[in-house]
Design a protein around this motif. Structure first.
Motif, PDB file in Angstrom:
ATOM      1  N   GLN A  62       0.826  -1.209   0.000  1.00  0.00           N
ATOM      2  CA  GLN A  62       0.000   0.000   0.000  1.00  0.00           C
ATOM      3  C   GLN A  62       0.863   1.263   0.000  1.00  0.00           C
ATOM      4  O   GLN A  62       0.509   2.265  -0.618  1.00  0.00           O
ATOM      5  N   TRP A  63       1.987   1.229   0.693  1.00  0.00           N
ATOM      6  CA  TRP A  63       2.909   2.366   0.660  1.00  0.00           C
ATOM      7  C   TRP A  63       3.409   2.601  -0.765  1.00  0.00           C
ATOM      8  O   TRP A  63       3.431   3.739  -1.250  1.00  0.00           O
ATOM      9  N   GLU A  65       1.966   1.939  -3.489  1.00  0.00           N
ATOM     10  CA  GLU A  65       0.904   2.385  -4.382  1.00  0.00           C
ATOM     11  C   GLU A  65       0.339   3.749  -4.007  1.00  0.00           C
ATOM     12  O   GLU A  65      -0.134   4.481  -4.878  1.00  0.00           O
ATOM     13  N   THR A  66       0.360   4.107  -2.705  1.00  0.00           N
ATOM     14  CA  THR A  66      -0.274   5.356  -2.267  1.00  0.00           C
ATOM     15  C   THR A  66       0.713   6.407  -1.781  1.00  0.00           C
ATOM     16  O   THR A  66       0.379   7.590  -1.729  1.00  0.00           O
ATOM     17  N   LYS A  67       1.907   5.979  -1.384  1.00  0.00           N
ATOM     18  CA  LYS A  67       2.914   6.854  -0.777  1.00  0.00           C
ATOM     19  C   LYS A  67       2.405   7.499   0.509  1.00  0.00           C
ATOM     20  O   LYS A  67       2.849   8.586   0.886  1.00  0.00           O
ATOM     21  N   ASN A  68       1.483   6.828   1.178  1.00  0.00           N
ATOM     22  CA  ASN A  68       1.038   7.253   2.507  1.00  0.00           C
ATOM     23  C   ASN A  68       2.009   6.644   3.520  1.00  0.00           C
ATOM     24  O   ASN A  68       1.997   5.424   3.725  1.00  0.00           O
ATOM     25  N   TYR A  71       1.476   3.765   6.276  1.00  0.00           N
ATOM     26  CA  TYR A  71       1.448   2.328   5.996  1.00  0.00           C
ATOM     27  C   TYR A  71       2.745   1.663   6.449  1.00  0.00           C
ATOM     28  O   TYR A  71       2.739   0.509   6.896  1.00  0.00           O
ATOM     29  N   GLY A 108      -0.197  13.178   2.329  1.00  0.00           N
ATOM     30  CA  GLY A 108      -1.281  12.218   2.167  1.00  0.00           C
ATOM     31  C   GLY A 108      -1.499  11.267   3.322  1.00  0.00           C
ATOM     32  O   GLY A 108      -0.565  10.732   3.900  1.00  0.00           O
ATOM     33  N   GLY A 109      -2.792  11.089   3.656  1.00  0.00           N
ATOM     34  CA  GLY A 109      -3.186  10.029   4.561  1.00  0.00           C
ATOM     35  C   GLY A 109      -3.017  10.351   6.031  1.00  0.00           C
ATOM     36  O   GLY A 109      -2.306  11.276   6.415  1.00  0.00           O
TER      37      GLY A 109
END
Length: 216
Positions: A62-63, A65-68, A71, A108-109
Protein backbone atom coordinates in the motif's frame (compact mmCIF):
# COMPACT_ATOMS: atom_id res chain seq x y z
CA UNK A 1 25.67 -27.67 -4.57
CA UNK A 2 22.01 -28.46 -5.26
CA UNK A 3 19.36 -25.76 -5.00
CA UNK A 4 17.71 -25.87 -1.57
CA UNK A 5 14.24 -24.43 -1.01
CA UNK A 6 15.05 -24.07 2.68
CA UNK A 7 18.08 -21.87 1.96
CA UNK A 8 17.30 -18.15 1.91
CA UNK A 9 20.07 -17.23 -0.53
CA UNK A 10 18.95 -19.90 -3.00
CA UNK A 11 15.35 -18.71 -2.79
CA UNK A 12 16.36 -15.07 -3.20
CA UNK A 13 18.48 -15.91 -6.24
CA UNK A 14 15.59 -17.84 -7.76
CA UNK A 15 13.20 -14.94 -7.13
CA UNK A 16 15.52 -12.49 -8.88
CA UNK A 17 15.95 -14.87 -11.82
CA UNK A 18 12.16 -14.96 -12.16
CA UNK A 19 12.11 -11.15 -12.36
CA UNK A 20 14.89 -11.16 -14.94
CA UNK A 21 13.05 -13.71 -17.07
CA UNK A 22 9.85 -11.69 -16.92
CA UNK A 23 11.71 -8.57 -18.05
CA UNK A 24 13.28 -10.41 -21.00
CA UNK A 25 9.92 -11.65 -22.28
CA UNK A 26 8.21 -8.30 -21.88
CA UNK A 27 6.46 -8.97 -18.56
CA UNK A 28 8.48 -6.89 -16.10
CA UNK A 29 7.78 -7.11 -12.38
CA UNK A 30 6.64 -3.82 -10.84
CA UNK A 31 8.55 -2.32 -7.94
CA UNK A 32 5.50 -2.90 -5.73
CA UNK A 33 5.46 -6.60 -6.64
CA UNK A 34 9.18 -6.85 -5.95
CA UNK A 35 8.70 -5.34 -2.49
CA UNK A 36 5.86 -7.80 -1.81
CA UNK A 37 7.97 -10.74 -3.00
CA UNK A 38 11.08 -9.78 -1.04
CA UNK A 39 9.17 -9.09 2.17
CA UNK A 40 7.15 -12.30 1.88
CA UNK A 41 10.38 -14.26 1.49
CA UNK A 42 12.08 -12.51 4.41
CA UNK A 43 9.02 -12.99 6.61
CA UNK A 44 8.89 -16.67 5.69
CA UNK A 45 12.37 -17.07 7.19
CA UNK A 46 11.49 -15.03 10.31
CA UNK A 47 10.49 -18.09 12.32
CA UNK A 48 6.89 -16.89 12.66
CA UNK A 49 3.86 -18.30 10.80
CA UNK A 50 3.79 -16.59 7.41
CA UNK A 51 0.02 -16.18 7.27
CA UNK A 52 0.14 -14.10 10.47
CA UNK A 53 2.64 -11.71 8.90
CA UNK A 54 1.20 -11.17 5.43
CA UNK A 55 -0.27 -7.89 6.65
CA UNK A 56 3.32 -6.56 6.83
CA UNK A 57 3.78 -7.17 3.11
CA UNK A 58 0.32 -5.75 2.41
CA UNK A 59 1.12 -2.51 4.26
CA UNK A 60 4.35 -2.18 2.29
CA UNK A 61 2.46 -2.75 -0.95
CA UNK A 62 0.00 0.00 0.00
CA UNK A 63 2.91 2.37 0.66
CA UNK A 64 4.29 1.66 -2.80
CA UNK A 65 0.90 2.38 -4.38
CA UNK A 66 -0.27 5.36 -2.27
CA UNK A 67 2.91 6.85 -0.78
CA UNK A 68 1.04 7.25 2.51
CA UNK A 69 3.92 6.89 5.02
CA UNK A 70 1.62 5.69 7.78
CA UNK A 71 1.45 2.33 6.00
CA UNK A 72 5.13 1.82 6.80
CA UNK A 73 4.42 2.76 10.42
CA UNK A 74 1.68 0.11 10.43
CA UNK A 75 4.06 -2.48 8.93
CA UNK A 76 6.63 -1.75 11.65
CA UNK A 77 4.00 -2.06 14.39
CA UNK A 78 2.77 -5.36 12.89
CA UNK A 79 6.32 -6.72 13.12
CA UNK A 80 6.67 -5.48 16.69
CA UNK A 81 3.35 -7.06 17.69
CA UNK A 82 4.52 -10.34 16.16
CA UNK A 83 7.75 -10.20 18.14
CA UNK A 84 10.14 -9.84 15.18
CA UNK A 85 12.45 -7.10 14.02
CA UNK A 86 11.73 -5.33 10.71
CA UNK A 87 13.08 -7.41 7.80
CA UNK A 88 15.77 -5.80 5.60
CA UNK A 89 13.32 -4.71 2.88
CA UNK A 90 11.08 -3.02 5.45
CA UNK A 91 14.10 -1.30 7.02
CA UNK A 92 14.94 0.16 3.61
CA UNK A 93 11.37 1.47 3.26
CA UNK A 94 11.46 2.88 6.79
CA UNK A 95 14.66 4.75 5.90
CA UNK A 96 13.00 6.07 2.75
CA UNK A 97 10.00 7.32 4.74
CA UNK A 98 12.25 8.87 7.39
CA UNK A 99 14.13 10.76 4.67
CA UNK A 100 10.88 12.05 3.19
CA UNK A 101 9.64 13.19 6.59
CA UNK A 102 12.96 14.83 7.49
CA UNK A 103 12.89 16.73 4.21
CA UNK A 104 9.37 17.97 4.91
CA UNK A 105 7.97 16.23 1.82
CA UNK A 106 5.50 13.96 3.61
CA UNK A 107 2.06 13.97 2.03
CA UNK A 108 -1.28 12.22 2.17
CA UNK A 109 -3.19 10.03 4.56
CA UNK A 110 -3.59 9.70 8.30
CA UNK A 111 -2.77 7.05 10.85
CA UNK A 112 -6.40 6.93 12.01
CA UNK A 113 -7.68 6.02 8.58
CA UNK A 114 -5.07 3.28 8.24
CA UNK A 115 -6.24 1.74 11.51
CA UNK A 116 -9.62 1.24 9.89
CA UNK A 117 -8.08 0.16 6.59
CA UNK A 118 -5.91 -2.40 8.38
CA UNK A 119 -8.96 -4.08 9.95
CA UNK A 120 -10.60 -4.24 6.54
CA UNK A 121 -7.39 -5.60 5.00
CA UNK A 122 -7.11 -8.20 7.76
CA UNK A 123 -10.68 -9.31 7.11
CA UNK A 124 -10.02 -9.70 3.38
CA UNK A 125 -6.76 -11.54 4.05
CA UNK A 126 -8.68 -14.00 6.22
CA UNK A 127 -11.27 -14.42 3.46
CA UNK A 128 -8.44 -15.16 1.02
CA UNK A 129 -6.65 -17.68 3.24
CA UNK A 130 -9.87 -19.49 4.13
CA UNK A 131 -10.89 -19.61 0.47
CA UNK A 132 -7.49 -20.90 -0.64
CA UNK A 133 -7.79 -23.53 2.11
CA UNK A 134 -11.00 -24.88 0.59
CA UNK A 135 -13.93 -22.71 1.67
CA UNK A 136 -16.11 -20.99 -0.91
CA UNK A 137 -15.72 -17.22 -1.06
CA UNK A 138 -19.22 -16.87 0.39
CA UNK A 139 -18.46 -19.09 3.38
CA UNK A 140 -15.00 -17.58 3.84
CA UNK A 141 -16.52 -14.08 3.95
CA UNK A 142 -19.13 -15.24 6.46
CA UNK A 143 -16.50 -16.79 8.73
CA UNK A 144 -14.20 -13.75 8.43
CA UNK A 145 -17.05 -11.36 9.31
CA UNK A 146 -17.81 -13.38 12.43
CA UNK A 147 -14.14 -13.61 13.41
CA UNK A 148 -13.51 -9.86 13.06
CA UNK A 149 -16.67 -9.06 15.03
CA UNK A 150 -15.69 -11.48 17.80
CA UNK A 151 -12.26 -9.83 18.14
CA UNK A 152 -13.86 -6.59 19.35
CA UNK A 153 -11.64 -4.40 17.18
CA UNK A 154 -14.14 -1.56 17.16
CA UNK A 155 -15.26 -2.18 13.60
CA UNK A 156 -17.35 -4.95 12.07
CA UNK A 157 -18.15 -5.85 8.48
CA UNK A 158 -21.12 -7.58 6.92
CA UNK A 159 -20.31 -10.88 5.25
CA UNK A 160 -21.89 -9.58 2.04
CA UNK A 161 -19.58 -6.55 2.13
CA UNK A 162 -16.48 -8.70 2.52
CA UNK A 163 -17.62 -11.01 -0.28
CA UNK A 164 -18.10 -8.03 -2.60
CA UNK A 165 -14.87 -6.29 -1.58
CA UNK A 166 -12.90 -9.51 -1.97
CA UNK A 167 -13.92 -9.72 -5.62
CA UNK A 168 -13.11 -6.05 -6.09
CA UNK A 169 -9.79 -5.86 -4.28
CA UNK A 170 -8.29 -9.35 -4.23
CA UNK A 171 -9.30 -10.72 -7.62
CA UNK A 172 -8.45 -7.80 -9.87
CA UNK A 173 -5.11 -6.67 -11.20
CA UNK A 174 -2.29 -8.60 -12.81
CA UNK A 175 -1.17 -10.36 -10.76
CA UNK A 176 -4.14 -10.28 -8.41
CA UNK A 177 -3.64 -10.18 -4.67
CA UNK A 178 -5.33 -13.58 -4.55
CA UNK A 179 -2.68 -15.07 -6.84
CA UNK A 180 0.10 -13.43 -4.81
CA UNK A 181 -1.34 -14.88 -1.59
CA UNK A 182 -1.70 -18.27 -3.25
CA UNK A 183 1.99 -18.21 -4.11
CA UNK A 184 2.92 -17.06 -0.59
CA UNK A 185 0.92 -19.83 1.05
CA UNK A 186 2.40 -22.39 -1.32
CA UNK A 187 5.79 -21.53 0.20
CA UNK A 188 4.54 -21.64 3.78
CA UNK A 189 5.31 -24.57 6.11
CA UNK A 190 2.79 -27.43 5.89
CA UNK A 191 1.68 -26.75 9.48
CA UNK A 192 0.60 -23.27 8.43
CA UNK A 193 -1.52 -24.62 5.57
CA UNK A 194 -3.03 -27.25 7.85
CA UNK A 195 -4.05 -24.53 10.32
CA UNK A 196 -5.91 -22.60 7.63
CA UNK A 197 -7.60 -25.81 6.45
CA UNK A 198 -8.76 -26.45 10.02
CA UNK A 199 -10.01 -22.89 10.39
CA UNK A 200 -11.86 -23.11 7.06
CA UNK A 201 -13.76 -26.01 8.56
CA UNK A 202 -14.09 -24.99 12.20
CA UNK A 203 -14.58 -21.21 12.32
CA UNK A 204 -18.24 -20.30 12.93
CA UNK A 205 -20.16 -18.41 10.27
CA UNK A 206 -21.78 -14.99 10.65
CA UNK A 207 -25.14 -14.74 12.39
CA UNK A 208 -28.09 -13.04 10.70
CA UNK A 209 -27.06 -9.56 11.86
CA UNK A 210 -23.68 -9.90 10.14
CA UNK A 211 -24.79 -11.53 6.90
CA UNK A 212 -26.09 -8.48 5.01
CA UNK A 213 -27.30 -8.49 1.43
CA UNK A 214 -24.92 -8.84 -1.50
CA UNK A 215 -25.38 -6.08 -4.07
CA UNK A 216 -23.03 -5.83 -7.04
Amino acid sequence: MAWDENNFDDRLSNLKKTWETGKRIGLPTSEAEKVWGLLSLELEFSGKPLAELESVAWFALQWMETKNPHYIDAAFLACRNAGIGPPPTLLDLMAEVATIRFSGLERGGTGKRIQGDSIHAEALRIVCCLHLAGASVEKAASKAARYIADQGLGKAYKASTLERDYSTEFRRGSPSLESIMREALSRAPIENCQTWARLASDLPEADDDLKGNRRD
